[in-house]
Motif scaffolding. Structure first.
Motif, PDB file in Angstrom:
ATOM      1  N   ASP A 299       0.826  -1.211   0.000  1.00  0.00           N
ATOM      2  CA  ASP A 299       0.000   0.000   0.000  1.00  0.00           C
ATOM      3  C   ASP A 299       0.861   1.262   0.000  1.00  0.00           C
ATOM      4  O   ASP A 299       0.492   2.275  -0.610  1.00  0.00           O
ATOM      5  N   GLU A 300       2.009   1.201   0.689  1.00  0.00           N
ATOM      6  CA  GLU A 300       2.904   2.365   0.735  1.00  0.00           C
ATOM      7  C   GLU A 300       3.415   2.708  -0.666  1.00  0.00           C
ATOM      8  O   GLU A 300       3.538   3.886  -1.029  1.00  0.00           O
ATOM      9  N   ILE A 301       3.695   1.685  -1.460  1.00  0.00           N
ATOM     10  CA  ILE A 301       4.178   1.924  -2.822  1.00  0.00           C
ATOM     11  C   ILE A 301       3.086   2.569  -3.669  1.00  0.00           C
ATOM     12  O   ILE A 301       3.338   3.526  -4.423  1.00  0.00           O
ATOM     13  N   GLU A 302       1.873   2.094  -3.540  1.00  0.00           N
ATOM     14  CA  GLU A 302       0.774   2.677  -4.314  1.00  0.00           C
ATOM     15  C   GLU A 302       0.529   4.130  -3.911  1.00  0.00           C
ATOM     16  O   GLU A 302       0.277   4.987  -4.758  1.00  0.00           O
ATOM     17  N   ARG A 303       0.628   4.416  -2.614  1.00  0.00           N
ATOM     18  CA  ARG A 303       0.474   5.800  -2.138  1.00  0.00           C
ATOM     19  C   ARG A 303       1.591   6.685  -2.697  1.00  0.00           C
ATOM     20  O   ARG A 303       1.367   7.837  -3.066  1.00  0.00           O
ATOM     21  N   GLY A 304       2.786   6.119  -2.760  1.00  0.00           N
ATOM     22  CA  GLY A 304       3.916   6.889  -3.265  1.00  0.00           C
ATOM     23  C   GLY A 304       3.776   7.218  -4.736  1.00  0.00           C
ATOM     24  O   GLY A 304       4.063   8.347  -5.171  1.00  0.00           O
ATOM     25  N   ILE A 305       3.337   6.261  -5.522  1.00  0.00           N
ATOM     26  CA  ILE A 305       3.144   6.477  -6.952  1.00  0.00           C
ATOM     27  C   ILE A 305       2.098   7.568  -7.178  1.00  0.00           C
ATOM     28  O   ILE A 305       2.230   8.429  -8.053  1.00  0.00           O
ATOM     29  N   ALA A 306       1.063   7.570  -6.348  1.00  0.00           N
ATOM     30  CA  ALA A 306      -0.011   8.555  -6.502  1.00  0.00           C
ATOM     31  C   ALA A 306       0.399   9.941  -6.009  1.00  0.00           C
ATOM     32  O   ALA A 306      -0.165  10.950  -6.432  1.00  0.00           O
ATOM     33  N   LEU A 307       1.408   9.998  -5.142  1.00  0.00           N
ATOM     34  CA  LEU A 307       1.796  11.269  -4.514  1.00  0.00           C
ATOM     35  C   LEU A 307       2.374  12.258  -5.517  1.00  0.00           C
ATOM     36  O   LEU A 307       2.103  13.458  -5.455  1.00  0.00           O
ATOM     37  N   GLN A 308       3.213  11.805  -6.421  1.00  0.00           N
ATOM     38  CA  GLN A 308       3.826  12.588  -7.500  1.00  0.00           C
ATOM     39  C   GLN A 308       4.938  13.546  -7.043  1.00  0.00           C
ATOM     40  O   GLN A 308       5.907  13.734  -7.752  1.00  0.00           O
ATOM     41  N   GLN A 309       4.821  14.165  -5.880  1.00  0.00           N
ATOM     42  CA  GLN A 309       5.820  15.160  -5.479  1.00  0.00           C
ATOM     43  C   GLN A 309       6.014  15.113  -3.956  1.00  0.00           C
ATOM     44  O   GLN A 309       5.064  14.934  -3.201  1.00  0.00           O
ATOM     45  N   THR A 310       7.250  15.303  -3.517  1.00  0.00           N
ATOM     46  CA  THR A 310       7.558  15.380  -2.091  1.00  0.00           C
ATOM     47  C   THR A 310       7.006  16.673  -1.496  1.00  0.00           C
ATOM     48  O   THR A 310       7.052  17.719  -2.144  1.00  0.00           O
ATOM     49  N   ASP A 311       6.501  16.609  -0.290  1.00  0.00           N
ATOM     50  CA  ASP A 311       6.033  17.796   0.410  1.00  0.00           C
ATOM     51  C   ASP A 311       7.172  18.821   0.513  1.00  0.00           C
ATOM     52  O   ASP A 311       8.302  18.476   0.878  1.00  0.00           O
ATOM     53  N   SER A 312       6.914  20.076   0.210  1.00  0.00           N
ATOM     54  CA  SER A 312       7.958  21.107   0.182  1.00  0.00           C
ATOM     55  C   SER A 312       8.588  21.315   1.565  1.00  0.00           C
ATOM     56  O   SER A 312       9.775  21.615   1.671  1.00  0.00           O
ATOM     57  N   HIS A 313       7.817  21.154   2.628  1.00  0.00           N
ATOM     58  CA  HIS A 313       8.358  21.306   3.984  1.00  0.00           C
ATOM     59  C   HIS A 313       9.366  20.203   4.294  1.00  0.00           C
ATOM     60  O   HIS A 313      10.362  20.443   4.983  1.00  0.00           O
ATOM     61  N   VAL A 314       9.095  18.993   3.803  1.00  0.00           N
ATOM     62  CA  VAL A 314      10.028  17.891   3.986  1.00  0.00           C
ATOM     63  C   VAL A 314      11.337  18.207   3.275  1.00  0.00           C
ATOM     64  O   VAL A 314      12.425  18.044   3.838  1.00  0.00           O
ATOM     65  N   ARG A 315      11.236  18.691   2.055  1.00  0.00           N
ATOM     66  CA  ARG A 315      12.445  19.013   1.281  1.00  0.00           C
ATOM     67  C   ARG A 315      13.261  20.096   1.982  1.00  0.00           C
ATOM     68  O   ARG A 315      14.483  20.011   2.069  1.00  0.00           O
TER      69      ARG A 315
END
Length: 588
Positions: A299-315
């Motif tokens: 499920d984590e992989i599917e969520r990641g594929i759907a996310l498309q971009q890292t959260d700017s605060h994380v970056r």
């Protein structure tokens, strides 16, 4: 400094990337960095020496130690920075035999056995790349907490750019890491149990050879091998899977990142998971090895594929935590700690006041020195090969500048700003090509603080006039520092009074000289925490005390110890005080 990076590896590892990245930045800052390892894949500006640390028979270990001793002596190595257990063990022995400072960066979970507990072989200090490593060193190996520094991987964060999500016809998942050891086990199980190889395009980037067990995936997975520009590959991915540096670089590229390492799976990196990810080096370190729920990763992989971009605060947080300049500065602090305290040597900061020609000029207090003895002091310094530093030098190059190989430095300071500094000191500075720092009182024309006292009043001695102070400051041999308006004991004043003494003195001197003052001297060496805060707020990078402050000057730039020179300090006395270990022996 001359620094030797010691690694043991047969294929490219995160430790190698760490060491070479740090090493190149140190070289850029003026250090000389050498590398010794079984192999070195990543290009570096440092000189590489091949030594098979992985060969661990007793004769081989003796050879490793002997070779390291030869390297240390040949290249005048001032500090050894080890990055693995095998290289660390041999380096530890070589450093003990040569008296060379050593530190160790611990990149992963350490094996626990009796000999390891009894013989850490970490050197002066351990640098843990994350909090979980520090805790394991404390809990499992009994390493004292104050011997461990958490300093993260250094990354050239400015070289990473977050781009718009790729438009792949088939979502691309990139796995980066070794195909051997625990990371190889993780990669195999991801391919075998977790990732739908028909639904996703999968690339595996690794410096390892494709072993037999991975052959079954050859038709459905692209085994790319080792590549120099991994970030360029990452930018094309819909999801990156990896641990440690891989996860950090992926997040900097703005790619959705699944952190999974040798110890645990953090999962998809979100703002809520960043703290846990940082503490475990993105899954590399945990309470036990391979504590991973692989089915939950689907499920984590599917969520990641759907996310498309890292959260700017994380970056942004990753940029801050792993900034290479910040990391190297932290390492330089540890290097200086190790060097100064292992060798029990520090650059002496000596303190004079005024100089006399006749016995009739002597005073009640021991703040004078015959100019004839001052010249003998300077002759000794020149004969011994000392060069002088000022605080302007340290401001421009950093404290570590004082530890240049083959150099002997001394900092000459002179308090109060007496007229004889111009007439007697300056000619000798010119004669011997030395520089000094003079701390000037700006609100008096003589030493009123010594004269207008009820007990042991001293004779009045004139201070330099504004014109004389300008003349000596423009000589090229003198740096002027602040010393208050009227030379009070700062700790006896209110905060407002202290601020007035410090700030107004600085303002007057800077307006007079047209230069920014770099350092301040506490009158009588007397101060409190409020004094230090006010000195910092006034804009001083450095402040000198007398008999207080740490033995290593870089550990508190606002409480730098000085060594007082008295009327009875002859040539032998000066030699004792400038050897470098005077304060260490005195404090004992």
């Amino acid at each position: 400094m001359n620094i030797l990076m010691a690694l043991s590896q047969l294929e490219v590892t995160g430790a190698e990337v760490y060491a070479t990245t740090i090493g190149d930045k140190l070289i850029e800052k003026g250090h000389q960095v050498f590398f010794v390892s079984d192999t070195l894949t990543k290009p570096t500006q440092g000189t590489f020496f091949k030594l098979r640390f992985n060969k661990r028979s007793i004769p081989r270990r003796f050879w490793h130690v002997a070779y390291l001793i030869w390297l240390i002596k040949k290249h005048k190595i001032q500090l050894v920075h080890a990055h693995s257990r095998a290289s660390g063990w041999s380096s530890y022995i070589a450093c003990k035999l040569t008296g060379t400072p050593m530190i160790t960066t611990v990149h992963g979970r350490q094996p626990v056995h009796a000999s390891r507990k009894a013989f850490h072989a970490l050197g002066y200090a351990a640098v843990a790349v994350c909090e979980d490593i520090k805790q394991q060193l404390i809990d499992s190996l009994g390493v004292p907490a104050d011997q461990i520094h958490v300093i993260r991987n250094g990354i050239e964060t400015e070289k990473f750019t977050a781009i718009t999500p790729p438009h792949n016809d088939k979502p691309l998942i990139i796995i980066v890491g070794r195909l051997t050891g625990p990371k190889g086990d993780v990669c195999y199980r991801l391919l075998d149990e977790v990732i739908d190889l028909k639904r996703y395009r999968v690339q595996v980037i690794s410096g390892s050879q494709v072993t037999e067990r991975f052959q079954r995936f050859q038709n459905s997975v692209e085994f790319v091998g080792y590549v120099q520009d991994i970030p360029a590959r990452m930018q094309q991915a819909d999801l990156v899977i990896g641990a440690g540096r891989v996860a950090m670089e992926s997040l900097l590229c703005g790619r959705p990142t699944l952190a999974i390492g040798e110890a645990k799976a953090i999962g998809l990196i979100t703002p809520e998971r960043v703290t846990e990810a940082l503490a475990s080096n993105f899954g590399d370190i945990g309470p036990k090895d391979l504590d991973i729920d692989f089915p939950a990763l689907i499920d984590e992989i599917e969520r990641g594929i759907a996310l498309q971009q890292t959260d700017s605060h994380v970056r942004q947080q990753i940029q801050q935590e792993y900034d290479l300049n910040r990391i190297v500065t932290q390492l330089e602090q540890v290097y200086q700690d190790a060097y100064i305290y292992t060798r029990q040597r520090e650059v002496p900061v000596i303190m004079y006041h005024r100089f006399i020609q006749q016995d009739s000029e002597k005073g009640v207090h021991g703040t004078w020195l015959p100019v004839s003895m001052l010249e003998k002091h300077f002759k000794l310094l020149k004969w011994l090969g000392y060069e002088t530093l000022t605080f302007q030098d340290l401001a421009e190059h950093g404290f570590i500048h004082r530890l240049q190989p083959g150099k002997k430095f001394v900092i000459i300071t002179v308090d109060d700003g007496y007229r004889d500094n111009l007439t007697l000191l300056l000619p000798l500075l010119k004669k011997y090509n030395f520089k000094a720092v003079i701390y000037a009182v700006s609100g008096e024309n003589h030493n009123r603080w010594d004269v207008d006292v009820s007990e042991n009043p001293d004779r009045p001695v004139p201070l330099m006039t504004p014109d004389e102070l300008t003349q000596i400051a423009n000589s090229g041999y003198v740096e002027i520092g602040g010393h208050t308006l009227t030379h009070p004991r700062l700790s006896k004043l209110t905060a407002t009074e202290q601020q007035h003494q410090i700030v107004e003195n600085k303002k007057v001197l800077e307006q007079l000289l047209g230069k920014t003052l770099i350092s301040f001297a506490y009158p009588y060496g007397d101060y409190n925490e409020q004094s230090k805060n006010l000195v910092a707020e006034a804009g001083y990078p450095f402040a000198v005390a007398t008999n207080s402050g740490p033995l290593a000057m870089h550990q508190d730039n606002l409480a730098i110890r000085r060594i007082a020179i008295f009327p009875k300090t002859d040539v032998f006395g000066l030699w004792r005080k400038i050897r470098g270990n005077y304060l260490f022996r005195k404090i004992k």
